[in-house]
Scaffold this active site. Structure first.
Site, PDB file in Angstrom:
ATOM      1  N   HIS A   3      41.864  42.541  34.381  1.00  0.00           N
ATOM      2  CA  HIS A   3      40.509  43.026  34.063  1.00  0.00           C
ATOM      3  C   HIS A   3      40.405  43.376  32.581  1.00  0.00           C
ATOM      4  O   HIS A   3      41.276  44.054  32.045  1.00  0.00           O
ATOM      5  CB  HIS A   3      40.183  44.263  34.904  1.00  0.00           C
ATOM      6  CG  HIS A   3      40.102  43.981  36.366  1.00  0.00           C
ATOM      7  ND1 HIS A   3      41.223  43.913  37.174  1.00  0.00           N
ATOM      8  CD2 HIS A   3      39.042  43.709  37.169  1.00  0.00           C
ATOM      9  CE1 HIS A   3      40.837  43.632  38.412  1.00  0.00           C
ATOM     10  NE2 HIS A   3      39.524  43.495  38.447  1.00  0.00           N
ATOM     11  N   ASP A   6      38.420  39.883  34.673  1.00  0.00           N
ATOM     12  CA  ASP A   6      37.158  40.171  35.359  1.00  0.00           C
ATOM     13  C   ASP A   6      36.450  41.397  34.781  1.00  0.00           C
ATOM     14  O   ASP A   6      37.056  42.243  34.131  1.00  0.00           O
ATOM     15  CB  ASP A   6      37.436  40.455  36.843  1.00  0.00           C
ATOM     16  CG  ASP A   6      37.805  39.201  37.615  1.00  0.00           C
ATOM     17  OD1 ASP A   6      38.023  38.156  36.989  1.00  0.00           O
ATOM     18  OD2 ASP A   6      37.886  39.285  38.863  1.00  0.00           O
TER      19      ASP A   6
END
Ligand SMILES: [Zn+2]
Length: 294
Positions: A245, A102
């Site tokens: 991430h 992400d």
């Protein structure tokens, strides 16, 4: 640049390509623009025209083929549109897991993660923040060109309440930019912070996105490398979706942990797939079960 040219070609040359499925017509106006100045020998000139047409048609088909492939990478089975899920339900004989990243695209770490995934021959799923994609479109193009799936993670990544107009701005603008930059029309949405009740998820579901949560949280934004590896390994299961991430801050620990995570999951027998592939597997397993019950 490649993908921008791609979207342009999709709009402009698709009709030419469709016409070219029959015999090639030698004197299309588009081709005249490609050929050079007139030459004195008419026969040689015709040959040159045909060569140019053949080249042009081949180029269009290649480009459209690539675009279709890129779009397909992020396409979901229709039964999942408008739903919310944390993982897939697979036949126990399958052992598949989806790595997701992400908050990118992000300088340095997105490239490092792409390199690790490429070395390991793994396709993953990236949920992008629109304003970062606007800042780093070239990184976004690299991710899509490498065959990874792309999802929408809002424009500005804020933890606030949205009315419908606000949610539309966050989600629509990001999806439009994803399509503009990569040619991908995504139907996957992931809410920032996993917040499900601030108006974003409701808007996404109403507009036929599948809301993709996760079953294994690495907590890579707050833990040391070793414990983020343990977080993933202790929560890994077949059909699972792993949250990590590549952007939104310093992700050096994620980059450091990823090769170990991949090696350990692989050793446990996991196959790595994208979220759309995971859902396609679930759909196929469900169909097989239905057939077996009949
Ligand atoms: Zn996020």
């Amino acid at each position: 640049m490649l993908a921008a040219t791609g979207s342009f070609l999709l709009g402009v040359t698709l009709p030419i390509n469709l016409r070219a499925t029959g015999p090639v017509e030698p004197m299309q106006p588009q081709v005249l623009a490609v050929s050079g100045p007139q030459e004195p020998k008419p026969i040689a000139n015709v040959n040159r025209f045909q060569g140019a047409i053949a080249h042009r048609v081949e180029f269009s088909q290649q480009t459209i083929g690539q675009l279709e492939a890129t779009r397909f990478q992020s396409a979901l089975p229709s039964q999942f549109k408008g739903t919310m899920l944390r993982q897939a339900t697979l036949d126990p004989k399958h052992k598949a897991i989806a790595l997701t990243f992400d908050d990118g695209p992000w300088p340095k770490t997105t490239t490092q993660i792409l390199d690790i995934l490429k070395k390991n021959n793994i396709k993953a799923t990236f949920f992008w923040v629109g304003r970062y994609l606007q800042t780093y479109p070239e990184l976004g193009k690299q991710v899509a060109a490498a065959g990874h799936a792309i999802g929408n993670h809002t424009w500005s990544h804020q933890y606030i309440k949205y009315n419908e107009d606000g949610a539309a701005r966050e989600i629509d603008r990001t999806s439009s930019l994803i399509e503009e930059v990569t040619g991908v029309k995504t139907s996957m949405f992931r809410p920032p912070g996993g917040i499900l009740n601030n108006g974003l998820t409701a808007y996404a579901q109403k507009n036929n996105y599948a809301v993709i949560m996760w079953s294994a949280d690495s907590f890579d934004w707050r833990t040391a490398t070793q414990s983020l590896i343990e977080n993933v390994m202790s929560q890994a299961n077949s059909g699972g979706i792993v949250l990590m991430h590549d952007g939104g801050g310093n992700r050096a620990r994620t980059v450091q942990a990823l090769p170990d995570i991949i090696a350990r999951l692989r050793k446990e027998g996991y196959k790595f797939v994208t979220v759309p592939e995971l859902l396609q597997m679930q759909e196929q397993d469900m169909k097989k079960q239905e057939t077996a019950q009949k």
